[in-house]
Enzyme design. Sequence first.
Site, PDB file in Angstrom:
ATOM      1  N   GLY A  88      -0.204   1.841  12.570  1.00  0.00           N
ATOM      2  CA  GLY A  88      -1.258   1.788  13.582  1.00  0.00           C
ATOM      3  C   GLY A  88      -2.188   0.662  13.198  1.00  0.00           C
TER       4      GLY A  88
ATOM      5  CG  HIS B 282       5.204  -4.858  12.020  1.00  0.00           C
ATOM      6  ND1 HIS B 282       6.042  -4.234  12.913  1.00  0.00           N
ATOM      7  CD2 HIS B 282       4.290  -3.914  11.649  1.00  0.00           C
ATOM      8  CE1 HIS B 282       5.648  -2.970  13.079  1.00  0.00           C
ATOM      9  NE2 HIS B 282       4.598  -2.758  12.319  1.00  0.00           N
TER      10      HIS B 282
ATOM     11  CB  SER C  77       3.395  -0.254  10.170  1.00  0.00           C
ATOM     12  OG  SER C  77       2.722  -1.221  10.927  1.00  0.00           O
TER      13      SER C  77
END
Lengths: 251, 251
Positions: free
Chosen positions: B91, B160, B123
């Site tokens: 998030g 990412h 993440s």
Amino acid sequence: MAHRILLMSSSRKDSLGYLEHATEQIHTVLKHEARKIVFVPFAGVALSFDAYEATVKPAFEKLGYALESIHRSANPRQAIERADAIAVGGGNTFALLKRMYEADIADAIRAKVREGTPYVGWSAGSNVACPTIRTTNDMPIVQPPTLRALGLVPFQINPHFISGKPVGHNGESREERIVEFLDINAPEQVLALPEGSALLVEDTHGTVLGERGALHFESKDVVEQVIEGTTFPLARIRGPADFATWPDFRV
Amino acid sequence: MAHRILLMSSSRKDSLGYLEHATEQIHTVLKHEARKIVFVPFAGVALSFDAYEATVKPAFEKLGYALESIHRSANPRQAIERADAIAVGGGNTFALLKRMYEADIADAIRAKVREGTPYVGWSAGSNVACPTIRTTNDMPIVQPPTLRALGLVPFQINPHFISGKPVGHNGESREERIVEFLDINAPEQVLALPEGSALLVEDTHGTVLGERGALHFESKDVVEQVIEGTTFPLARIRGPADFATWPDFRV
């Protein structure tokens, strides 16, 4: 007390050269007056301040404006106080803000701009003109003492706005990032500027420049397109209500 | 003192479902033992903590692991202390770090992981496992008291990871952002994980999981491809030398 501020999304538009797209935008705020512009190169990371000045100086000289980088000054605060105009370039917003505080020029810039000295910023230089740098796209490669910034305009801008994300990539799109901002900071709003667009501030009003216009993210569910040439009261875009008490961790 | 840490780049790979690509990676660190996993949903912004738990819980239950979100606990610190494993989801990294400090669980997580309790992050949950969050891709939508994070691994990870940028866009590519990090923080290095990849940490060694491997950004000019299955001493990737004295603006 006549604010004159130009906040550009980017130094480049499409494949045009450095600030090449912005000739008219820059004249609109500097008004063809021969000015001594003080340039703040502190967002520059992968290039030296000398090299950064060597890129920016000719772009402004071509338009008839003299420019010198503040890193040449032994007294940066005094350089700001004596400036006819202030230009703050792009790069990394966190590095820019940290170095601005280290050079102790943030208050001086704020005071000068409130007195009517024109301010021209692009990319990171537009981010730091906002109340905080919470809508930068940059990586937080260094830690500034606070995210609080110059507050020359009363709301947050997102420069380099681009819609969508690469096919197959699962990181957040820019819209998703801004919606997260709106969600956690409700009822704050954001003005997003695509590359080539700019916000011109004259006193209490803003005008959107550039053919791509801007996007006013009013809330999670409401995004309004603002077309080129639209003038609006700055108070129409909601900024942080608690800006005066924004946490400031500086010692 | 047996570290067992899995830091995944992302919750999704290509068009696969939530954590679907990560089944084997998760078993590798949780070892098919029936565990009570405490889930930290604090990176969730555009969705409620309830909704976030409802997404993550079935993904772990399908693999045979029980999971409960820490937001249900009246005493989050105690929930961490009693956890058999800790999972921290993706998030917004700034929201995650801020809420972790507000819930006062950062020290507790650090202590538990040092005692050997498995940690699974993806993440933002991988970003906070680094010494700081200086290599997050996220927008700084809120201001945490410091960028200093859990320090479960001694160097910075970029999750990412994706190469290049959209055609015609003049914002920085991910490589450019990481090079700026390397430049301003030399001689620090960065491990970049493409989506689907992960770093498995067992005691003093790391292993790269996922067919896309990883990139070791050694310096501005040297980037080494690390192929799937490579095991290396954690000390091989240079982290912040001054981590012990990293500025901490918490009062």
